[in-house]
Scaffold this motif. Structure first.
Motif, short mmCIF file in Angstrom:
data_model
loop_
_atom_site.label_atom_id
_atom_site.label_comp_id
_atom_site.label_asym_id
_atom_site.label_seq_id
_atom_site.Cartn_x
_atom_site.Cartn_y
_atom_site.Cartn_z
N ASN A 5 15.81 0.61 4.25
CA ASN A 5 16.98 0.90 3.17
C ASN A 5 17.44 -0.41 2.57
O ASN A 5 17.23 -1.63 3.13
N ILE A 6 17.63 -0.51 1.42
CA ILE A 6 17.89 -1.52 0.26
C ILE A 6 19.48 -1.19 0.07
O ILE A 6 20.03 -0.29 -0.41
N LEU A 7 20.20 -2.52 0.05
CA LEU A 7 21.40 -2.85 -0.48
C LEU A 7 21.32 -3.81 -1.71
O LEU A 7 20.67 -4.81 -1.66
N LEU A 8 21.76 -3.06 -2.85
CA LEU A 8 21.97 -4.03 -4.06
C LEU A 8 23.14 -4.47 -4.32
O LEU A 8 24.12 -3.55 -4.40
N ILE A 9 23.64 -5.83 -4.28
CA ILE A 9 24.78 -6.43 -4.54
C ILE A 9 24.90 -6.75 -5.81
O ILE A 9 24.18 -7.95 -6.49
N LEU A 10 25.65 -6.25 -6.78
CA LEU A 10 25.85 -6.76 -8.12
C LEU A 10 27.32 -7.27 -8.28
O LEU A 10 28.23 -6.70 -7.89
N SER A 11 27.16 -8.27 -8.92
CA SER A 11 28.54 -9.52 -9.22
C SER A 11 28.80 -9.47 -10.67
O SER A 11 29.82 -9.95 -10.96
N TYR A 19 21.38 -8.97 -15.79
CA TYR A 19 21.54 -8.55 -14.27
C TYR A 19 21.87 -7.24 -13.97
O TYR A 19 21.02 -6.70 -13.05
N ALA A 20 22.70 -6.53 -14.62
CA ALA A 20 23.01 -5.26 -14.25
C ALA A 20 22.14 -4.21 -14.67
O ALA A 20 21.70 -3.25 -14.09
N LYS A 21 21.19 -4.59 -15.65
CA LYS A 21 20.30 -3.68 -16.26
C LYS A 21 18.98 -3.66 -15.09
O LYS A 21 18.59 -2.68 -14.73
N GLU A 22 18.93 -4.99 -14.73
CA GLU A 22 17.53 -5.15 -13.93
C GLU A 22 18.00 -4.63 -12.51
O GLU A 22 17.17 -4.02 -11.85
N ALA A 23 19.04 -4.84 -11.96
CA ALA A 23 19.87 -4.00 -10.69
C ALA A 23 19.51 -2.55 -10.82
O ALA A 23 19.07 -1.97 -9.71
N SER A 38 21.48 1.70 -1.45
CA SER A 38 22.97 1.66 -1.68
C SER A 38 23.42 0.76 -2.67
O SER A 38 22.62 -0.40 -2.86
N LEU A 39 24.41 0.57 -3.33
CA LEU A 39 24.94 -0.20 -4.28
C LEU A 39 26.31 -0.95 -3.91
O LEU A 39 27.13 0.22 -3.27
N LEU A 40 26.35 -1.97 -4.01
CA LEU A 40 27.73 -2.75 -3.68
C LEU A 40 28.17 -3.43 -4.86
O LEU A 40 27.46 -4.38 -5.49
N LEU A 41 29.27 -3.05 -5.54
CA LEU A 41 29.85 -3.82 -6.69
C LEU A 41 31.02 -4.68 -6.46
O LEU A 41 32.03 -4.31 -5.97
N THR A 42 30.86 -6.02 -6.64
CA THR A 42 31.78 -6.96 -6.63
C THR A 42 32.10 -7.76 -7.96
O THR A 42 31.59 -7.61 -8.81
N GLN A 43 33.22 -8.44 -7.91
CA GLN A 43 33.39 -9.36 -8.91
C GLN A 43 33.93 -8.74 -9.99
O GLN A 43 34.64 -7.81 -10.34
N ASP A 44 32.90 -8.71 -11.03
CA ASP A 44 33.09 -8.16 -12.42
C ASP A 44 31.99 -6.94 -12.55
O ASP A 44 32.44 -6.25 -13.49
N ALA A 45 31.15 -6.65 -11.64
CA ALA A 45 30.33 -5.47 -11.78
C ALA A 45 30.99 -4.35 -11.74
O ALA A 45 30.52 -3.23 -12.01
N LEU A 118 19.47 -7.47 -1.88
CA LEU A 118 19.04 -8.17 -3.15
C LEU A 118 20.35 -8.49 -3.90
O LEU A 118 21.39 -7.39 -4.03
N ARG A 119 20.75 -9.65 -4.44
CA ARG A 119 21.89 -9.69 -5.01
C ARG A 119 21.64 -9.97 -6.62
O ARG A 119 20.41 -10.81 -6.78
#
Length: 120
Positions: A5-11, A19-23, A38-45, A118-119
């Motif tokens: 299982n994969i967690l992608l952290i976008l910031s 970055y956003a397009k690649e994620a 799963s996606l986790l959006l932090t900071q400006d994401a 992956l961040r």
């Protein structure tokens, strides 16, 4: 063999870099191969999920359209760091897909519970 299982952290904010397009590309590709994502959006994401995006003004494609397709790829575990949402004044009704606000303790558990993180 069990699935990872994969967690992608976008910031990063959705526009200004790749970055956003690649994620999103990785998320959709992995999900198309049946991997749980799963996606986790932090900071400006968290801006990535807003309905009110107007990227045409900067001659960009609207990421909200891509994000609205996430449930069709069985990507339904979408999380937003609560502190980022509060700082940016983002509410759940402003989003193109359902998401859950999470705190730092929740994030630590998510990172621990995913096989691949992956961040971006």
């Amino acid at each position: 063999m069990s699935q990872k299982n994969i967690l992608l952290i976008l910031s990063h904010a959705p526009y200004g870099d790749a970055y956003a397009k690649e994620a999103l590309d990785i998320a959709l590709t992995a999900a198309a191969f049946g991997l749980p994502v799963s996606l986790l959006l932090t900071q400006d994401a968290p801006y990535l999920l807003l309905k009110s995006q107007q990227p045409q003004q900067i001659q960009q494609k609207n990421f909200a359209n891509i994000c609205s397709a996430l449930p069709m790829y069985d990507i339904e575990n979408i999380y937003i760091e609560a502190r980022a949402a509060q700082t940016k004044r983002i509410t759940l009704d402003q989003l193109v897909v359902p998401a859950t606000f999470v705190n730092q303790a929740d994030i630590a558990l998510m990172i621990r519970d995913h096989d691949v993180v992956l961040r971006f």
